[in-house]
Write a protein that holds these residues in place. Structure first.
Motif, PDB file in Angstrom:
ATOM      1  N   VAL A 188      19.127  85.295  43.833  1.00 44.37           N
ATOM      2  CA  VAL A 188      18.980  84.631  45.208  1.00 44.37           C
ATOM      3  C   VAL A 188      19.573  85.304  46.336  1.00 44.37           C
ATOM      4  O   VAL A 188      18.953  85.072  47.268  1.00 44.37           O
TER       5      VAL A 188
ATOM      6  N   ASP B 115      13.346  79.164  52.510  1.00 43.18           N
ATOM      7  CA  ASP B 115      14.726  78.668  52.297  1.00 43.18           C
ATOM      8  C   ASP B 115      15.297  77.393  52.848  1.00 43.18           C
ATOM      9  O   ASP B 115      15.984  76.632  52.341  1.00 43.18           O
TER      10      ASP B 115
ATOM     11  N   HIS C  37      16.058  77.848  35.886  1.00 38.31           N
ATOM     12  CA  HIS C  37      16.829  79.080  36.151  1.00 38.31           C
ATOM     13  C   HIS C  37      17.391  79.590  34.805  1.00 38.31           C
ATOM     14  O   HIS C  37      17.749  80.782  34.880  1.00 38.31           O
TER      15      HIS C  37
ATOM     16  N   TRP D  10      17.927  88.253  47.964  1.00 37.48           N
ATOM     17  CA  TRP D  10      17.087  87.700  48.966  1.00 37.48           C
ATOM     18  C   TRP D  10      17.402  87.143  50.135  1.00 37.48           C
ATOM     19  O   TRP D  10      17.175  87.526  51.290  1.00 37.48           O
ATOM     20  N   ARG D  11      18.417  86.436  50.053  1.00 39.19           N
ATOM     21  CA  ARG D  11      19.244  85.619  51.408  1.00 39.19           C
ATOM     22  C   ARG D  11      19.832  86.990  52.225  1.00 39.19           C
ATOM     23  O   ARG D  11      19.863  86.758  53.238  1.00 39.19           O
TER      24      ARG D  11
ATOM     25  N   LEU E 272      12.876  80.030  43.250  1.00 41.05           N
ATOM     26  CA  LEU E 272      14.307  80.924  43.447  1.00 41.05           C
ATOM     27  C   LEU E 272      14.949  79.896  44.291  1.00 41.05           C
ATOM     28  O   LEU E 272      16.377  80.045  43.779  1.00 41.05           O
ATOM     29  N   PHE E 273      14.673  79.485  45.465  1.00 45.75           N
ATOM     30  CA  PHE E 273      15.322  78.641  46.338  1.00 45.75           C
ATOM     31  C   PHE E 273      15.642  77.304  45.946  1.00 45.75           C
ATOM     32  O   PHE E 273      16.217  76.509  46.617  1.00 45.75           O
TER      33      PHE E 273
END
Length: 374
Positions: free
Chosen positions: A215, A281, A355, A218-219, A299-300
């Protein structure tokens, strides 16, 4: 070692650009040099056509005239785009230029010409995927199976077929190409079944590469849009028609809608892939018919709902969404267009379970794929 990623080049589709970025990053993290793209126009589309006139023209017309035809068709497609779409494409290309190394466009007469232009002798692996590279309705060309390269160099990573059946006219070609792959992994269980049916080979079922990055990775590429977002909002991203009950649900629950694929909201329609991630997000909920919007919701750890795509004249591609929701035991999030929206809250305990499943899949498939490259 050097790899060339063979994928669809779509500078309007968020999932397409982000899956390309993800696979690029996965390979680079493991010490592999990467080039991307492979936008190819070849005479094969006419040479093997069922239309006898096209087959004759492929042989009779000098190649430079075919090259002009290819370029004219590209120009014609570009000229038909409206200004908003052109703005969106420009931002997508800027994003891609920043994060992936992309090959130029190739207009070639045959495989030998393509190998020479790519610099085939420097490429150790060609990796086709992810995305719907094997969907026979808009991809699935021979070069999507890397037919131009030595068989030992042909790999797929979570290649998607996207439909339940291959048209009869393409069956023999798919059989041949699948049998000649070195290693096959696909994105859906349904695709693995088709590979087995067509070629007799077992295909591994891999998660989309977007799910293989953490994650925080991606952030790190998120970008806050220049527009002001509401404090409380539902993000939507529909590639097909937006169901009527979505607006009603937002109104009934005091949410504002942030619609990312609606040209009526031009500042949202033209956001780049990093901004797309930010909107998801920071949302309270995501409602979508998009596979990759579902991926990033998971994912978020967002609340989300998903509809099957409703688009006249387009084949159903719901197997992609069915597969991922089944893996993570989230099939309750599917909504019906025939009834009011039913919200199924995904609590912290459930997302911890999701997850854990994700981490197990991710570890196993990356080990398997890297082993196949040895």
């Amino acid at each position: 070692m050097k790899a060339c990623i063979v994928t669809i080049e779509d500078f309007k589709n968020y999932g397409n650009r982000l899956q390309n970025y993800a696979l690029d990053r996965i390979l680079k993290k493991h010490g592999i040099e990467v080039v991307n793209g492979l936008y190819v126009k070849t005479l094969a589309d006419w040479t093997y056509s069922t239309n006898s006139k096209k087959r004759l023209l492929a042989k009779a017309v000098p190649f430079f005239m075919h090259k002009l035809r290819f370029k004219y068709n590209d120009y014609k497609a570009e000229s038909k785009r409206d200004d908003l779409t052109k703005q969106r494409i420009k931002k997508f290309k800027e994003f891609s230029d920043r994060y992936v190394t992309t090959l130029p466009h190739y207009y070639v007469k045959n495989d030998e010409m393509l190998r020479k232009q790519i610099g085939d002798e420097e490429i150790d692996y060609y990796i086709t995927g992810s995305d719907q590279v094997w969907n026979p309705y808009f991809a699935g060309y021979d070069y999507d199976f890397i037919s131009f390269a030595d068989r030992k160099k042909r790999f797929s990573f979570a290649a998607s077929i996207g439909v339940d059946e291959i048209p009869n006219k393409d069956v023999d070609r798919y059989k041949k190409n699948l049998k000649e792959m070195n290693f096959i992994s696909v994105r859906e269980a349904q695709a693995a079944g088709l590979v087995k049916k067509l070629s007799g080979r077992d295909a591994e079922v891999f998660l989309d590469p977007t799910l293989c990055l953490d994650v925080e990775e991606w952030r790190n590429i998120e970008e806050k849009p220049s527009i002001d977002l509401p404090e409380k909002y539902i993000a939507t991203y529909f590639l097909g028609d937006t169901p009527e009950q979505v607006k009603k649900y937002a109104q009934d629950n005091n949410y504002q809608l942030v619609e990312m694929n609606n040209k009526a909201y031009k500042d949202l329609f033209t956001i780049n892939p990093g901004e797309f991630l930010y909107v998801i997000d920071n949302s309270d909920m995501m409602i979508t018919d998009s596979f990759h919007a579902v991926v990033f919701s998971i994912l978020f750890k967002k609340q989300f709902m998903v509809f099957y795509r409703s688009q006249k004249g387009v084949k159903s591609m719901s197997s992609r969404i069915d597969n991922i929701l089944s893996i993570f035991n989230l099939t309750n999030q599917i909504q019906s267009e025939d009834t009011d929206i039913k919200s199924h809250v995904i609590d912290k305990e459930k997302y911890d379970e999701v997850h854990n499943i994700l981490n197990d899949y991710k570890t196993r498939q990356l080990e398997m794929f890297l082993e196949s490259l040895k």
